[in-house]
Design an enzyme around this catalytic site. Structure first.
Site, mmCIF file in Angstrom:
data_model
loop_
_atom_site.group_PDB
_atom_site.id
_atom_site.type_symbol
_atom_site.label_atom_id
_atom_site.label_comp_id
_atom_site.label_asym_id
_atom_site.label_seq_id
_atom_site.Cartn_x
_atom_site.Cartn_y
_atom_site.Cartn_z
ATOM 1 N N GLU A 88 1.034 -1.082 0.102
ATOM 2 C CA GLU A 88 -0.079 -0.067 -0.044
ATOM 3 C C GLU A 88 0.837 1.394 -0.062
ATOM 4 O OE1 GLU A 88 -2.802 -0.448 3.105
ATOM 5 O OE2 GLU A 88 -3.907 -1.941 1.914
ATOM 6 N N GLU A 103 -1.515 -9.810 -6.243
ATOM 7 C CA GLU A 103 -1.536 -10.503 -7.356
ATOM 8 C C GLU A 103 -0.509 -9.874 -8.684
ATOM 9 O OE1 GLU A 103 -4.000 -9.641 -5.821
ATOM 10 O OE2 GLU A 103 -5.921 -10.607 -6.143
ATOM 11 N N CYS A 111 -9.093 -8.080 -8.345
ATOM 12 C CA CYS A 111 -9.777 -6.969 -8.837
ATOM 13 C C CYS A 111 -9.649 -7.054 -10.541
ATOM 14 C CB CYS A 111 -9.337 -5.713 -8.266
ATOM 15 S SG CYS A 111 -7.378 -5.287 -9.134
ATOM 16 N N CYS A 115 -5.940 -6.509 -11.926
ATOM 17 C CA CYS A 115 -5.129 -7.778 -11.821
ATOM 18 C C CYS A 115 -5.489 -8.945 -12.606
ATOM 19 C CB CYS A 115 -5.185 -8.402 -10.405
ATOM 20 S SG CYS A 115 -4.352 -7.355 -9.172
HETATM 21 N N1 THU Z 1 -6.021 -6.311 -2.525
HETATM 22 C C1 THU Z 1 -5.128 -7.226 -3.176
HETATM 23 O O1 THU Z 1 -4.021 -7.168 -2.903
HETATM 24 N N2 THU Z 1 -5.405 -8.361 -3.813
HETATM 25 C C2 THU Z 1 -7.053 -8.368 -4.121
HETATM 26 O O2 THU Z 1 -7.541 -9.517 -4.707
HETATM 27 C C3 THU Z 1 -7.835 -7.467 -3.395
HETATM 28 C C4 THU Z 1 -7.517 -6.290 -2.846
HETATM 29 C C5 THU Z 1 -5.516 -5.430 -1.584
HETATM 30 C C6 THU Z 1 -5.291 -3.919 -2.069
HETATM 31 C C7 THU Z 1 -5.046 -2.972 -0.964
HETATM 32 O O3 THU Z 1 -4.172 -3.071 -0.047
HETATM 33 C C8 THU Z 1 -5.872 -4.220 0.069
HETATM 34 O O4 THU Z 1 -6.296 -5.472 -0.511
HETATM 35 C C9 THU Z 1 -7.506 -3.457 0.351
HETATM 36 O O5 THU Z 1 -8.226 -3.286 -0.635
#
Ligand code: THU
Length: 130
Positions: A44, A55, A86, A89
């Site tokens: 993040e 991913e 998402c 990804c």
């Molecule tokens: N996130 C992922 O890393 N992969 C997913 O498939 C869904 C969301 C992360 C992004 C962000 O850091 C946190 O989860 C909240 O959305």
């Protein structure tokens, strides 16, 4: 894809390294290519939009190691239901094949083909027939 165990285990380990101080939502991903496993966790940023999902970090790890065909991907999070990748990804994964995708939480696993999650994902962005 018959044995998800090593991939799921690697994804849980990667999840331990998630950098998610803003959402506190930790995600791990692991990619299988040519018998090798590459992992990623979400990274993040204070500028929320710059956050990278687990991913896509895993894709970058595999590509940086010189591999270009993704066979299988496991994504894990400690949620009530398994999470799913998402749209961004899904499209980035589609660049490197039509992998099996296993979405897992502590109890449950759901397996898809990427093309089920992103139909026509291999169509080029300039392809007007789809
Ligand atoms: N996130 C992922 O890393 N992969 C997913 O498939 C869904 C969301 C992360 C992004 C962000 O850091 C946190 O989860 C909240 O959305």
């Amino acid at each position: 894809m018959d044995n998800w165990e090593p991939l799921i285990q690697a994804a849980w380990e990667a999840r331990e390294r998630a950098y998610a101080p803003y959402s506190k939502f930790h995600v791990g991903a692991a990619i299988l290519v040519s018998g090798e496993i590459f992992t990623g966790c979400n990274v993040e940023n204070l500028s929320y939009g710059l956050t990278i999902c687990a991913e896509r970090v895993a894709v970058g790890t595999a590509i940086a190691a010189g591999l270009q065909r993704i066979e299988a991907v496991a994504v894990v999070a400690d949620t009530e239901l398994p999470i799913s990748p998402c749209g961004a990804c899904r499209q980035v994964l589609a660049e490197f094949g039509d992998p099996w995708v296993c979405l897992a939480n502590r109890e449950e696993r759901i397996v898809f083909r990427l093309s089920e999650l992103l139909p026509r994902g291999s169509a080029g962005i300039l392809d007007r027939t789809v």
